[in-house]
Design an enzyme around this catalytic site. Structure first.
Site, mmCIF file in Angstrom:
data_model
loop_
_atom_site.group_PDB
_atom_site.id
_atom_site.type_symbol
_atom_site.label_atom_id
_atom_site.label_comp_id
_atom_site.label_asym_id
_atom_site.label_seq_id
_atom_site.Cartn_x
_atom_site.Cartn_y
_atom_site.Cartn_z
ATOM 1 N N ASN A 115 0.835 -1.202 0.000
ATOM 2 C CA ASN A 115 0.000 0.000 0.000
ATOM 3 C C ASN A 115 0.867 1.248 0.000
ATOM 4 O OD1 ASN A 115 -0.504 1.927 2.535
ATOM 5 N ND2 ASN A 115 0.170 -0.055 3.344
ATOM 6 N N PHE A 119 -1.591 8.259 4.214
ATOM 7 C CA PHE A 119 -2.379 8.905 5.273
ATOM 8 C C PHE A 119 -3.621 9.617 4.706
ATOM 9 C CE2 PHE A 119 1.389 9.646 8.469
ATOM 10 C CZ PHE A 119 1.446 8.285 8.685
ATOM 11 N N SER A 177 5.511 5.117 8.710
ATOM 12 C CA SER A 177 4.867 4.816 7.435
ATOM 13 C C SER A 177 5.775 5.265 6.298
ATOM 14 C CB SER A 177 3.522 5.537 7.324
ATOM 15 O OG SER A 177 2.581 4.884 8.124
ATOM 16 N N ASN A 179 5.023 6.087 3.317
ATOM 17 C CA ASN A 179 4.349 6.793 2.218
ATOM 18 C C ASN A 179 4.161 8.285 2.431
ATOM 19 O OD1 ASN A 179 3.967 4.287 0.800
ATOM 20 N ND2 ASN A 179 2.458 3.797 2.367
ATOM 21 N N THR A 180 4.760 8.816 3.491
ATOM 22 C CA THR A 180 4.774 10.267 3.697
ATOM 23 C C THR A 180 6.225 10.704 3.673
ATOM 24 O OG1 THR A 180 2.733 10.262 4.994
ATOM 25 C CG2 THR A 180 4.216 12.123 5.348
ATOM 26 N N LYS A 215 5.442 3.777 17.006
ATOM 27 C CA LYS A 215 5.447 2.677 16.026
ATOM 28 C C LYS A 215 6.641 2.813 15.103
ATOM 29 C CE LYS A 215 2.446 0.192 12.824
ATOM 30 N NZ LYS A 215 1.080 0.033 12.334
ATOM 31 N N ASN A 244 5.832 -1.399 11.417
ATOM 32 C CA ASN A 244 5.063 -0.936 10.259
ATOM 33 C C ASN A 244 5.418 -1.803 9.038
ATOM 34 O OD1 ASN A 244 3.440 0.848 8.631
ATOM 35 N ND2 ASN A 244 3.801 2.392 10.219
#
Ligand SMILES: Cc1cc2nc3c(=O)[nH]c(=O)nc-3n(C[C@H](O)[C@H](O)[C@H](O)COP(=O)(O)O)c2cc1C
Length: 370
Positions: A115, A119, A177, A179-180, A215, A244
């Site tokens: 994925n 966010f 994460s 993806n940021t 996390k 994560n």
């Protein structure tokens, strides 16, 4: 009531992953979850699975990981599947759309997901409004992020803590994460200290004192792991969530989506996330409660995470492939494994692998001396 999930799953598989996900959440919101489970899910948990942690009574150690219920729409429905706790989010202070679609891919042959949602969030206020009205039966954690275009990460997380502390049972600072852009750099030594010290102060200023967890990513170097353990203990956070998704692509993936950009979760993440868990247990000398997440798909997987140092576990990807009855299956198998190994509680088994390896090392050393 009949469990219709085996009939629904082939239909969901035909749909693009994000469409299937949104439909599932809507169905759960409409109360259709009761048609997706067996009667066993409604039975009380075996007492051996109960645990008190951070002042909370967890009926069992199997939780729903962040990302499934990003906007706090269905925490009670997920609890009804048998989860011992539910983590909602990641929520950001302001609503944001996330990355362009497609951004969610099922890797069927690998029992995995990639994925790059980025966010997508309805914003923290909307999520909190929903939680305010809920019956307080499920233990609910709120996973906090920062907005993509925000200049000051500390301000974003602090705002999240102030607002979420009113309704959350625990809070998670998500700095892992992939993806940021730049988010994972917050895990580095200097940035992490500069983030956690003010955030813990903010937490103390709130009316309710809520446990604050961090996390982390499975892609950390050995030095970064050491630094995080030192700072986590010094600063006094309440726990770690390990881990994560990974940007790594382990050898042997067969799906055509394996090369899509984003974070990989599910079965291929199990080894890396469990070995990070064992590292963090050793580096913190068992002094920090941890939630083990990454590739849990059976009671044996959950048991391995617990033996490696996790007090609780979470899952997401396996639920997509195996359906909600998985939660009951995991709990049953886990209780049997604990009993078979002579444990009387989950807490007794936490870190057992580290203890037995240091015992065998000591035994090896003393037999070498004699
Ligand atoms: C579609 C998807 C979205 C996710 N979104 C988030 C998120 O918003 N925040 C977060 O901390 N983790 C998020 N995760 C990561 C999961 O919480 C979990 O750490 C990871 O998927 C490993 O667990 P699993 O192998 O059981 O899925 C997401 C995972 C997936 C598959």
């Amino acid at each position: 009531m009949a469990n219709l999930y085996p009939l629904i799953r082939p239909v969901l598989r035909q749909l693009p992953a994000e469409v299937a996900h949104n439909l599932t959440v809507r169905a759960l919101q409409a109360g259709l979850g009761r048609f997706m489970i067996d009667r066993a899910a409604r039975e009380p948990d075996p007492p051996i699975l109960a645990q008190r942690l951070w002042g909370l009574n967890f009926p069992n150690p199997v939780g729903l990981a962040a990302g499934f219920d990003k906007n706090a729409r269905v925490p009670e429905a997920m609890r009804n599947f048998g989860f011992g706790f539910v983590e909602i989010g990641t929520v950001t202070p302001r609503p944001q759309p996330g990355n362009p679609k497609p951004r969610l891919f099922r890797l069927e042959g690998d029992q995995a997901i990639v994925n790059r949602m980025g966010f997508n969030s309805g914003g923290i206020d909307a999520a909190i409004d929903r939680l305010h009205g809920r019956p307080r039966t499920a233990i609910v954690g709120i996973n906090l992020g920062k907005n993509r275009n925000s200049r000051d990460a500390v301000l974003d997380y602090a705002e999240g803590i102030r607002r979420a502390a009113k309704v959350a049972d625990y809070l998670v600072v998500n700095i892992s994460s992939p993806n940021t852009p730049g988010l994972r750099d917050l895990q580095r030594r200097a940035s992490l200290r500069a983030l956690l010290v003010p955030l813990l102060r903010t937490r103390e200023e709130c009316e309710r004192r809520v446990p604050l967890l961090v996390k982390i990513s499975p892609d950390l170097t050995p030095k970064e792991r050491e630094d995080i353990a030192t700072i986590a203990l010094d600063a006094g956070i309440d726990g770690l969530i390990v881990s994560n998704t990974t940007v790594d692509r382990p050898a042997g993936l067969v799906s055509r989506y394996a090369t899509e950009a984003g974070g990989l979760s599910g079965r291929p993440l199990f080894a890396a996330s469990t070995s990070l868990l064992a590292d963090m247990y050793r580096l913190t000398q068992g002094g920090l409660p941890m939630i083990g997440v990454g590739g849990v798909a059976s009671g044996a997987d959950a048991y391995q995470k617990i033996r490696s140092g996790a007090c609780l576990v979470q899952l997401y990807t396996a639920l997509v492939f195996m359906g909600p009855s998985l939660v009951t299956d995991i709990k049953k198998e886990l209780a049997e494994l604990l009993q078979a190994e002579g444990f009387t509680s989950v807490a007794e088994a936490v870190g057992a692998a580290a203890r037995s390896s240091s015992l065998s090392k000591r035994a090896g050393a003393s037999s070498g001396q004699s």
